[in-house]
Design an enzyme around this catalytic site. Structure first.
Site, PDB file in Angstrom:
ATOM      1  N   ASN A 143      14.035 -18.947  -9.568  1.00 25.99           N
ATOM      2  CA  ASN A 143      14.985 -19.823  -8.896  1.00 25.99           C
ATOM      3  C   ASN A 143      15.388 -20.922  -9.863  1.00 25.99           C
ATOM      4  OD1 ASN A 143      15.013 -18.846  -5.955  1.00 25.99           O
ATOM      5  ND2 ASN A 143      12.837 -18.923  -6.484  1.00 25.99           N
ATOM      6  N   GLU A 144      16.472 -20.669 -10.556  1.00 22.64           N
ATOM      7  CA  GLU A 144      16.947 -21.596 -11.574  1.00 22.64           C
ATOM      8  C   GLU A 144      17.603 -22.802 -10.904  1.00 22.64           C
ATOM      9  OE1 GLU A 144      15.920 -21.202 -14.384  1.00 22.64           O
ATOM     10  OE2 GLU A 144      16.104 -19.173 -15.165  1.00 22.64           O
ATOM     11  N   PRO A 145      17.859 -23.884 -11.662  1.00 22.05           N
ATOM     12  CA  PRO A 145      18.568 -25.031 -11.091  1.00 22.05           C
ATOM     13  C   PRO A 145      19.815 -24.568 -10.344  1.00 22.05           C
ATOM     14  CG  PRO A 145      17.843 -25.530 -13.309  1.00 22.05           C
ATOM     15  CD  PRO A 145      17.488 -24.100 -13.060  1.00 22.05           C
TER      16      PRO A 145
END
Ligand code: F6R
Length: 633
Positions: free
Chosen positions: A161-163
């Site tokens: 879950n990237e930025p």
């Protein structure tokens, strides 16, 4: 929100425990898992674990395997669901998470294969959505996740879950961030090979676990960890959403904890015992915060920034300013091996013996010049006997194209001899090599030779010549893979033998607070053990260990015990020495467009330290290399 345990932790919104080291943390976490597994087993129930990959949990998995083997912990009633998997990699790929989990954990336990679940990275793009739903359905049907193990990425990601990932995000296909792909580049033998997509549980999915244990090691995680724990939750930093979970706990080592307020600015969160070290850190911080040189700090600057009690104890302000200024001033020296015949009462290094034996320990070829190329040259120019010891060959870091070019050169030059046969073998092996396949011993040998050549050329530019170079090629690296290195007796023995032979007055080393699975950290651990083994030997009574850092690691001025300034010309020479490590040039066009070539980073890094010294009101230099003193063992 979590209640802090103490005044010092008042800014922390997630319960965070700082352990002595990663192994100590893993013992505690494994202990919690083992207790739950046993309790459920006694009740005839299963436990559902959410698992992570990457370097962080490797030690935890080793401890679980140990508990299984030595303390009869059974995993027959354990059901697992992994967080994520690269999309587009077959299970058999050396970097697939399926393979990682089997090699690092499942193959060593009595867990039934049908209890193991990972997202399927091979489903066609059009079917991913349905597969993600079905995956969530499965762990819901299993009763939900009891304990979720997490690492944290340098982007602040959990899972993948990237930025930008929302608090409610679910299991889905995601695009990997550039930094995440760069971090994976070494495992994939080049950034271009790193997949662009992955399937990951969402933040919302993770938050449904009843208990969440996040682990983090090494200084590289310090900033992002502190932000996740102390700042307002935001989707720019997905790990910060864990603040809302009552069962979330972080277990970290001191390096990963180093940017928490209680560690780096303890005076902001309670009363502190003002040791000389803390006073220096606080005054430097104050000077940077109010943007004034140290000698211009006023009483009100101190009192407005939570430091009134320092003044009460050690003030008035001007006297304290002068004391700290002098301390900082005295870290600066053009004589990293000590200045002969000078009064060394306040110098970082002792004057005698005037000509010292020095060992520079470089985890891989190039770490030496990147971290201390200018100082290395000074040491040689000032007549010290400098030996550079390369702990590993660094052959894993060489792209195939470089090796192919070198093999072709040999074939062209060497006629019909053995060298040609060897080079032709390498050429054939390179051609037959499929994407991501590991290197044969011959390819690794040639790649190692290449890096030796680069190291020699680089050091020649620093004036260090052949007899003083040692290529130790330690077995932990030759037989290992990135993130999974394990040092042993032969590694420690080789380094101890070298130390006994040289009997150094100074050792320069690096990797002390790096991620424990990195080459630098394993090399440092080997050095420490070698030092422990030579304790009590006569030469050890007159040996100091200095620590340098790579250009990717920042220095707070108050940490610096020795600052070696150099001229614009010397900075150019250092950069030229780095150029010789041609095989280490950035492989990615995206990265190459930015400031990511190693020589650029080193230049910027050394200039930045000089600017910081200047801003404190010290002399203005072109560039500085900095060192910490490692406590005497
Ligand atoms: C792994 C995962 C990632 C990693 C993170 C840290 O399954 O989901 O979030 O935990 O990238 O990676 P390491 O541990 O290699 O530093």
């Amino acid at each position: 929100m979590n209640r802090p345990d103490s005044e010092a932790q008042q800014r922390e919104r997630i319960r965070t425990t700082i352990h002595a080291d990663a192994d100590a943390a893993c013992a505690v976490v494994a202990g919690e898992l083992a207790a739950l597994i046993r309790e459920r087993q006694a009740a005839g129930r299963t436990v559902v674990l959410g698992l992570a990959t990457g370097s962080t949990p490797v030690r935890l998995y080793r401890e679980l395997i140990r508990l299984h083997r030595e303390e009869k912990l059974s995993f027959r009633h354990v059901v697992t669901f992994n967080l994520d998997e690269y999309h587009g990699l077959p299970r058999t790929h050396p970097e697939s998470y399926w393979r990682f989990m089997h090699e690092q954990l499942f193959d060593h336990l009595d867990i039934p294969p049908e209890n193991i679940h990972l997202p399927d990275g091979t489903v066609p793009r059009a079917e991913v959505f349905g597969a993600c739903r079905a995956y969530e359905e499965k762990f819901r049907a299993a009763g939900g996740i009891d304990v979720q193990i997490l690492g944290i990425g340098r982007t602040g990601h959990i899972g993948f879950n990237e930025p930008g990932s929302g608090r409610d995000s679910r299991t889905r296909l995601v695009t990997l961030d550039a930094l995440t792909r760069r971090d994976a580049a070494r495992d994939f033998l080049g950034e271009t090979n790193v997949p662009r997509h992955a399937i990951t549980m969402g933040v919302g999915t993770i938050l449904e676990a009843r208990r969440i244990l996040l682990l983090a090691w090494g200084e590289g995680k310090a900033r992002v960890l502190a932000d996740a724990v102390e700042k307002t939750p935001t989707d720019a930093l997905p790990a910060s959403f864990l603040q809302g979970h009552p069962g979330a706990a972080f277990h970290v080592d001191p390096a990963a904890a180093s940017a928490l307020t209680r560690q780096c600015h303890p005076w902001l969160v309670g009363t502190v015992a003002w040791t000389p070290g803390i006073a220096r850190r606080a005054v430097v911080w104050l000077s940077q915060t109010v943007r004034k040189p140290v000698l211009k700090l006023l009483e009100e600057d101190y009192s407005e920034h939570g430091m009134a009690d320092l003044l009460t104890e050690q003030g008035p302000a001007y006297g304290l300013n002068i004391r700290i200024f002098n301390e900082l001033q005295r870290t600066i020296t053009g004589w990293p091996g000590g200045k002969p015949d000078a009064d060394d009462t306040h110098r970082p290094e002792r004057a005698m013996p005037a000509r010292k034996r020095v060992v520079v320990v470089s985890p891989e070829p190039s770490d030496d010049v990147l971290g201390m190329g200018g100082t290395l040259r000074r040491l040689v120019d000032q007549g010290h006997e400098v030996t550079v010891a390369y702990i590993t060959s660094g052959n894993l870091g060489v792209p195939d194209e470089e090796a192919a070019m070198a093999a072709d050169l040999v074939v062209e030059l060497a006629g019909a001899g053995e060298e040609t046969k060897f080079a032709q073998t390498v050429r054939r092996q390179l051609e037959a090599k499929t994407a991501f396949e590991g290197d044969t011993p011959e390819i690794r040998r040639l790649k190692g030779v290449l890096r030796r050549g680069e190291a020699r050329a680089s050091l020649q530019a620093c004036g260090v010549t052949a007899p003083h170079l040692r290529f130790l090629d330690l077995p932990f690296y030759e037989q290992g893979r990135y993130r999974q290195f394990r040092a042993g007796e032969r590694d420690v023995g080789t380094v101890a033998t070298l130390l006994r032979e040289v009997q150094p007055h100074q050792i320069f080393a690096t990797g002390h607070s790096a991620d424990p699975s990195s080459v630098a950290a394993v090399s440092f651990a080997v050095l420490r053990q070698a030092l422990a083994r030579t304790n009590g030997e006569a030469w050890r009574g007159d040996c100091r260990v200095w620590l340098y850092r790579g250009p990717d690691r920042d220095w707070a001025p108050a940490e610096i015990a020795m600052a070696v300034p150099f001229s614009p010309h010397e900075l150019t020479q250092k950069i030229q020495a780095i150029y010789h490590h041609k095989s280490q040039r950035s492989q990615s066009p995206v990265v190459a467009a930015g400031l990511h070539e190693a020589w650029q980073q080193a230049e910027q890094h050394n200039r930045a330290i000089a600017v910081r010294y200047d801003q404190l009101g010290l002399a203005e230099y072109e560039a500085i290399e900095a060192f910490e003193r490692f406590p005497d063992l």
